[in-house]
Design a protein around this motif. Structure first.
Motif, short mmCIF file in Angstrom:
data_model
loop_
_atom_site.label_atom_id
_atom_site.label_comp_id
_atom_site.label_asym_id
_atom_site.label_seq_id
_atom_site.Cartn_x
_atom_site.Cartn_y
_atom_site.Cartn_z
N SER A 1 0.85 -1.19 0.00
CA SER A 1 0.00 0.00 0.00
C SER A 1 0.88 1.24 0.00
N LEU A 2 0.35 2.30 -0.59
CA LEU A 2 1.03 3.59 -0.62
C LEU A 2 0.00 4.64 -0.22
N THR A 3 0.30 5.36 0.88
CA THR A 3 -0.63 6.35 1.43
C THR A 3 -0.07 7.75 1.26
N PHE A 4 -0.89 8.64 0.70
CA PHE A 4 -0.51 10.04 0.52
C PHE A 4 -1.32 10.90 1.50
N PRO A 5 -0.68 11.86 2.18
CA PRO A 5 -1.39 12.70 3.16
C PRO A 5 -2.16 13.84 2.51
#
Length: 769
Positions: free
Chosen positions: A422-426
């Motif tokens: 997973s890749l999470t962007f704020p």
């Protein structure tokens, strides 16, 4: 086993028989209990908390256990065993006239604070001379309460009067309310909050005062609010933000010195400092350029030229603190040396270790089948220098399956392995959004992909999933939103044994079982929202949680097949890449509320309604998307997935988990919670509900919802629970017993016939609702 039970039973009898007045001195009395009686209508505060002297703690059925343990220790404190046992117990609480008198005065004062200005009280004693015990009753009389007739803003400062005039609907004190001093304190806090968010940096709630006119002698109060004048008689100042300096990449707070709110800038220690001026920000970096300039700017809400605001300061804290790349955030403000109406702000961002590894080995228990699940994961907290989080997890599992008979296809063990990334962007990653939405501090975008393989002697099953999820909050984090913009699950069974194929996959009598083991594509979009009212200053203020969700599957595949002109297969279903896709709509709503009678006693209830309906390409909902009943957070008289649907009778010859699912869920739960000690809590509960199907499936006889009979199919259970409150974690153990079983043909009321097969034991973390 019998021997151990006998020893335990004898131990309980010995403990129960111990005297509680063994160590009471002559002429003294053991405080055996307290009772508070009052004739008021709105005394909702925890009056018991104002009693100075509380009796020894007591447990249900066993009485004052810790006092009995203390008395068993003996009198010789020179022995270590005596001291040890006494520490495990609790010394007797001896009645004190002084403490009782103080408690009575405190109780009267609390009633006066709630508007009963003429309150008075007596202390009644019930002595047991023989057993040296005493019970104390505090009898309180409030008289007629004083109520607020008029509430008037009487500010002498015209600017403050104009600002407060903009918030007339948010008052916590209104005409007709009781003259409650606690609520007046809350109102002062509200005024202080408003002032400190419109520039009044030096303001305090201590500056707010009330004048109460009770001379009318009619139990009516005219209330006037104002602020004390400053000592220099000048108006209160409003401050604006001037210079904002951000120190990015400082490795240790030892490199700076602080005095109050002032930071000594001469102690900043960067050998090769780099200063960037961007959007009225001064950004100072060292060699550790760990955050992009745009990221620093996006998460800062202290803007030059704006009035000072506590909200903006806290939003800045939250925005930076939620980033895993930042270890610590320090924000300070100081008055500008040249202009006394300006504030300079300094924000220090200390970097965290961006790399982390984690390995684990979990034990699993699925319906009594034990297994192990090893995993190893890696996380990068700042992949592109913008607070992006990359997570990679390798996982596996091995489960020892125990079938019901030799030769059962489900009797062999199985293993699985997979990977999750997973890749999470704020921030929001979505086109055409305006900047204020895209860069709001609570927003995040998560992109995930996963692969999983299940291997059993009778089949091999593969799962592929990909999803894009958005999360954000509003209304001071009381309103939480989650949007699964697209969640794709692709399930394949590349190999099955001949026997499994003939017994299960080609069993036309059970379409639900066929649906559970077929190749399928589920492409869904879902939205959920959660609203909470939070806790106010009054710890006894009721809390509530409202949750709602809606999801729809098959929209994108339907659009693709329609544009491509795809023809249905032999089952009348359209396919993508040779696999039929699911179409359904599903929604649910849940409301939970908790009432606090005191700090030790509360009552909570919850109601849940869920509906799902397959259409178009699907005649049956995918198994993972169906509702189930029973379990630690559902109807606790039944184990997980063993209740319903409707009057459906569970297959006694083997596992029946596939058929014990439904398209509709209706539940009502109520739970009474009582604190025994600071760590232990006792609960009693009643659960009512069931699941149903909306269509009539042959494999689930009696499972279809019918409006004129559904109320007869509501299962009911009751039970007891014990909770261990560790402050950071609540461990729950519940025992549920059936009251009404709709699956029985006759004798559905089974409350008076408790047996082990009509009970369920549950272990959980946190409250069930």
């Amino acid at each position: 086993m019998k021997k151990y039970l006998t020893v335990s039973f004898v131990s309980v009898l010995i403990l129960a028989a111990c005297s509680t007045t063994k160590n009471i001195p002559e002429g003294s009395y053991l405080l055996d209990g307290i009772e508070i009686k009052h004739d008021t209508k709105n005394a909702t505060s925890d009056l018991e908390g104002y009693v100075r002297q509380q009796p020894n703690s007591s447990f249900l059925f066993f009485g004052k256990v810790r006092l009995k343990i203390y008395n068993m220790a003996g009198q010789d404190t020179s022995k270590w065993i005596t001291r040890t046992v006494r520490k495990m117990g609790q010394a007797p609480v001896l009645y004190s006239t002084t403490q009782a008198s103080t408690s009575r005065r405190q109780l009267i004062k609390q009633l006066q604070n709630q508007g009963y200005l003429n309150a008075y009280g007596d202390t009644l004693l019930r002595k047991n001379e023989k057993n040296q015990k005493i019970k104390v009753t505090y009898e309180l009389h409030g008289g007629d309460p004083y109520k607020i007739r008029n509430y008037i803003y009487a500010f002498s400062d015209t600017t403050i009067a104009r600002i407060m005039g903009r918030f007339p609907s948010n008052r916590l004190v209104n005409p007709g309310d009781y003259f409650d001093k606690d609520m007046i304190e809350e109102e002062k806090s509200r005024v202080n909050e408003i002032m400190r968010n419109v520039g009044y940096y030096d303001f305090s709630k201590d500056y707010v005062y009330f004048k109460a006119d009770t001379t009318l002698n009619s139990h009516a109060v005219d209330l006037f609010m104002d602020v004390y004048p400053k000592r220099d008689s000048l108006p209160y100042r409003r401050y604006k933000i001037n210079d904002v300096t951000i120190i990015s990449g400082l490795n240790s707070s030892n490199n700076i010195s602080q005095s109050g709110n002032r930071i000594n800038t001469n102690r900043w220690f960067f050998r090769n400092a780099d200063t960037t001026y961007y959007n009225n920000l001064t950004i100072i970096r060292g060699r550790n350029d760990f955050l992009r300039t745009t990221t620093i700017n996006r998460n800062n809400y202290l803007r030059k030229g704006n009035y000072y605001s506590d909200f903006m300061l806290n939003y800045t804290y939250q925005a930076y603190s939620k980033m895993g790349a930042i270890k610590q955030v320090n924000i300070t403000t100081e008055k500008n040396a040249r202009d006394s109406t300006l504030l300079d702000a300094t924000i220090i961002l200390m970097p965290a270790n961006v790399h982390s590894f984690k390995a684990g080995l979990d034990g699993t228990n699925s319906a009594g089948d034990l297994g192990i699940a090893p995993s190893i994961s890696y996380q990068h907290q700042n992949l592109f220098n913008g607070g992006e989080q990359l997570s990679i997890k390798l996982k596996g599992a091995y489960e020892f399956i125990t079938g019901n008979e030799e030769g059962d296809l489900l009797n062999d063990s199985y293993y699985e392995y997979g990977i999750e990334t997973s890749l999470t962007f704020p921030m929001f990653l979505f086109p055409w959004l305006k900047k204020s939405w895209r860069e709001r501090p609570s927003a995040s975008t998560r992109i995930s992909i996963g692969l999983n393989n299940q291997h059993r002697p009778e089949y091999t099953r593969q799962f592929f999933n990909a999803a894009i999820n958005y999360n954000w909050s509003a209304y001071r984090n009381r309103l939480q939103h989650s949007l699964d913009f697209q969640d794709i699950n692709y399930i394949l069974m590349p190999w099955v044994s001949q026997r499994f194929d003939s017994l299960y996959l080609n069993n036309n009598d059970d379409p639900l079982l066929q649906e559970s083991y077929r190749d399928q594509l589920v492409s869904r979009t879902a939205y959920s929202v959660t609203l909470t009212n939070g806790r106010r200053i009054d710890p006894l203020y009721p809390t509530y949680t409202l949750r709602g969700s809606i999801e729809i599957a098959g929209v994108v595949p339907r659009l693709i097949t329609t544009l491509n002109g795809a023809d249905p297969d032999e089952n009348g279903q359209k396919q993508i890449l040779g696999v039929a896709y699911a179409e359904y709509v599903k929604g649910s709503v849940e409301y939970a509320r908790t009432f606090y009678f005191s700090k030790k006693h509360s009552l909570a209830y919850r109601t849940v309604l869920g509906l799902a309906y397959p259409y178009g390409n699907s005649s049956v909902l995918p198994y993972e998307r169906r509702f189930f009943a029973g379990g630690a957070n559902s109807i606790r008289g039944w184990s997980t997935r063993t209740l319903g649907p409707g009057t459906y009778k569970r297959n006694p010859d083997g596992s029946d988990f596939v058929n014990q699912t439904g398209d509709m869920r209706l539940e009502f739960n109520i739970e009474n919670r009582m604190k025994l000690t600071t760590m232990f809590e006792f609960a009693q509960f009643i659960d009512v509900g069931n699941i149903w199907t909306l269509k009539n499936y042959e494999s689930q006889p009696g499972g279809q919802f019918k409006f004129h009979t559904f109320f007869k199919e509501l299962a009911a259970s009751y039970g007891l629970g014990l909770r261990l409150d560790l402050s950071f974690l609540l461990v729950r153990f519940d025992v549920g017993s059936q009251i009404y079983d709709p699956a029985r043909d006759t004798g559905r009321f089974v409350m008076l016939k408790p047996t082990l097969d009509r009970m369920a034991f549950h272990f959980g973390i946190g409250y069930p609702f």
